[in-house]
Design a protein around this motif. Sequence first.
Motif, short mmCIF file in Angstrom:
data_model
loop_
_atom_site.label_atom_id
_atom_site.label_comp_id
_atom_site.label_asym_id
_atom_site.label_seq_id
_atom_site.Cartn_x
_atom_site.Cartn_y
_atom_site.Cartn_z
N VAL A 108 -4.99 13.79 -2.11
CA VAL A 108 -3.72 14.33 -1.59
C VAL A 108 -2.97 15.04 -2.71
N LEU B 289 0.84 17.13 -12.75
CA LEU B 289 0.37 18.48 -12.45
C LEU B 289 1.50 19.48 -12.56
N ILE C 171 -7.27 3.48 -2.53
CA ILE C 171 -5.94 4.07 -2.72
C ILE C 171 -5.97 5.14 -3.79
N VAL D 135 1.14 11.69 -10.05
CA VAL D 135 0.16 12.77 -10.10
C VAL D 135 0.87 14.11 -9.99
N PHE E 143 0.83 -1.21 0.00
CA PHE E 143 0.00 0.00 0.00
C PHE E 143 0.86 1.25 0.00
N TRP F 32 1.38 23.78 -3.93
CA TRP F 32 2.61 24.00 -4.69
C TRP F 32 2.42 25.13 -5.70
N TRP F 33 1.24 25.13 -6.35
CA TRP F 33 0.97 26.13 -7.36
C TRP F 33 0.95 27.53 -6.74
N SER G 76 4.58 28.49 -5.90
CA SER G 76 5.47 28.82 -7.01
C SER G 76 5.01 30.10 -7.70
N LEU H 43 1.40 8.95 -6.07
CA LEU H 43 1.46 10.37 -5.69
C LEU H 43 2.50 11.10 -6.53
N PHE I 247 1.21 3.86 -3.06
CA PHE I 247 0.71 5.19 -2.72
C PHE I 247 1.73 6.26 -3.09
N ALA J 151 -0.88 19.81 -5.10
CA ALA J 151 -0.64 20.61 -6.30
C ALA J 151 -1.11 22.04 -6.12
N ARG K 140 3.01 30.96 -14.93
CA ARG K 140 3.87 31.93 -15.62
C ARG K 140 3.04 32.81 -16.55
N LEU L 204 0.85 22.93 -14.57
CA LEU L 204 0.57 24.17 -13.88
C LEU L 204 1.58 25.30 -14.04
N GLN M 194 -7.59 8.33 -2.54
CA GLN M 194 -6.75 9.06 -1.58
C GLN M 194 -5.58 9.75 -2.27
N VAL M 195 -4.98 9.01 -3.23
CA VAL M 195 -3.86 9.61 -3.97
C VAL M 195 -4.32 10.86 -4.71
N LEU M 196 -5.52 10.76 -5.32
CA LEU M 196 -6.04 11.90 -6.07
C LEU M 196 -6.25 13.10 -5.15
#
Lengths: 348, 400
Positions: free
Chosen positions: B38, A19, B31, A15, A4, B46-47, B50, A12, A8, B43, A28, A23, B34-36
């Motif tokens: 988080v 992104l 899973i 993803v 798991f 972070w966005w 930045s 992560l 995970f 993101a 910018r 982004l 949850q991954v999505l």
Amino acid sequence: MQPFGLSFARALGTVALGLGLVLPGLARAQAPAGAANTFDAVKSRGQLVCGVNTGLAGFAQPDSQGVWRGFDAEYCRAIAAAIFGDATKVRFVPTTAQVRFTALQSGEVDVLSRNTTWTLSRDTSLGLDFAATNFFDGQGFMVKTSLGVKSAKELEGATICVQPGTTTEQNLSDWSRANRIKFTPVVIERLEEIVGAYISGRCDAYTTDVSGLAATRSAQPKPDDHLILPEVISKEPLALGVRQGDARFADVVRWTHFLLLSAEEFGVTQANVDKMANDPRPEVKRMFSKDGGLGPMLGLPELWAVNVVKAVGNYGELFDRTLKPIGIQRGPNALWTTGGLQYSPPFR
Amino acid sequence: MSQTTIDPRSLRAPPRRPLRLSWSDERVRAIVWQVLVVGVIGAIVWWLWSNTVHNLEVRRIATGFGFLGREAGLPIAESLIEYSPTDTYLRALTVGLLNTLKVAVVGIVLATILGTVIGIARLSKNWLLAKIAAVYVEVIRDLPLLLQLLFWYALLQGLPGPRQALNPVQGVFLSNRGLKLPWIEWQDAHSFALIAFLLGAAGTWLYRRAAIAKRMQDGRPRAVWPVAVGAMLVLPVAVWAALGAPWVVDWPALRGFNFRGGLNMSPEYFALLLGLTLYTAGFIAEIVRAGILAVPGGQWEAAQALGLHPGQVLRQIVLPQALRVIVPPMTSQYLNITKNSSLAVAIGYQDIVSIANTTLNQTGQAIEGIAIIMLVYLTISLSISFFMNWYNARIALVER
């Protein structure tokens, strides 16, 4: 639980990577639009957004009809007239001493025309540039006549009202150290509140730029009850502020100011500006005629100079209309030709 | 609770299945979701980060906390520690933090006392007292705090100037510069006496605990007050006398524009403290009232039937039970008083917000300034929450 945790972390990572690629483009893409080219942004918006004081008599204050009046407000109109040929295309945004720089940095206003002192640290670390000094000022003290004080040197142990976040506050502590005068500050941000504290007697003295003191004094029911002390403890070149790295717009602001000075120097007024296109003096003709060619160099209409002077008059007229009534003399703000500091580079 | 007993539920647990990479597998779905979630939150953070950094760069605004070591140059009217405008921004901000704590801590103590008194008064059988308390609560709760602060500040500004100061008792002056009180010149002997008092207080508390424990065994009450007087009064005085009994009073006197010497309470601090205390006391009164009403009437009757007098009933039976209802909402009020102290900016009391605002204005580093303010309030608030949660757990109903 090992599988798991592993899957995970991997998912992560994927993803985040995905992104991360998408982004930054977004981030910018929108930043420079607000920052870099104010001139084009103002033109396409069709309106200048001007940051002014929240209400300081003589400089920027709404009248009974809600129209902004005063020296700083007229400068906003002059810049709008230069760009659009229409002095009404301005939106005034009142800003406190504390939010003014943030308002400019964030793009909420295009230009600060708001009793702002030009200093090195502001010029370098606040993300702004000062285009031109349109008012030479200095910091002074005002006391109640009943106090019997004739000089700032007598203020040992006094309580002094001062606005926070200003050069005034720092000058005050420099001055007290240099002259070994101990004082108790009362620090309130809003102009109305700080003046209220002075009037109520919470403070013995109120300190700000001499022009501001004169404005406050003139607004009192009995101005003679208040005395502006002779000492001027600092240099306060009040300048027009624009965002840093915005050279074209800074040029427009700067040369609008110089235009007002030159107009006074050459005797060009609101009343006679229309006749100046055929003036025998070459520089005047260049400035105010249709084919002088100076406007387009700034990216402005040919007749920008005529539009500006027609809208607000020359520097002297503007000064007499807004600041003279509250008791401010020309002093260092006279033209260089009469011994003052106001000087314009040539229009060539 | 014997170790040999096996929890029967573990025997009934389903057998572990291998993880199948299929949407129909419940764990895979869990899973993925949850991954999505988080990932999206990460993101966004972070966005924002930045984007901020990039925009600061584009606008050429200085970043970082280097400014904390630079000279502040801002004058501060009242400070618990030595401060002059030549000190650094860090020290100026520390002064601001201490000023915030000064008003929050004193405000919490005073609002709790006043609120409890009013809350009990509202339940009083005395009609007039109950109605006065009710009117107080309704009026104070319904007016915005900022308005009240400005009102008190304006009222204090209406006091006469220092040369016409009210002088009710020798050495006490009330003027629009604040309240001036005589104060002793603080020397080492006073510090040692204070330490002796604190040690005495701790000793008294330990003795009281032991006395109660003994009473539980033999049923005989033991008086605590002789120990309290000895440890908390006689001991400090003895320490002070042994060190030469220094006693020099620092009388405030009008010199020049202002009073010099003595203890000063500025109108800004007083207005803020008064406003915060009166406002929060209104809420605390209602919390206390609710707590007392939550104790069933049977408890009163039972306690009286045991022969306890009314004061004992309130202290020993009702309040301990009411506290369980009172403490959690009280925590919120303590947090409110701390956060509301930031309204100090409006009336010129230089708390952390006022000084951080000036700092960010002078340095132009708004993000760092705001981050400092948020960090300070978060730390204070979490500390209060932590303490109150600990206290709440301590007084919680012990189920046997």
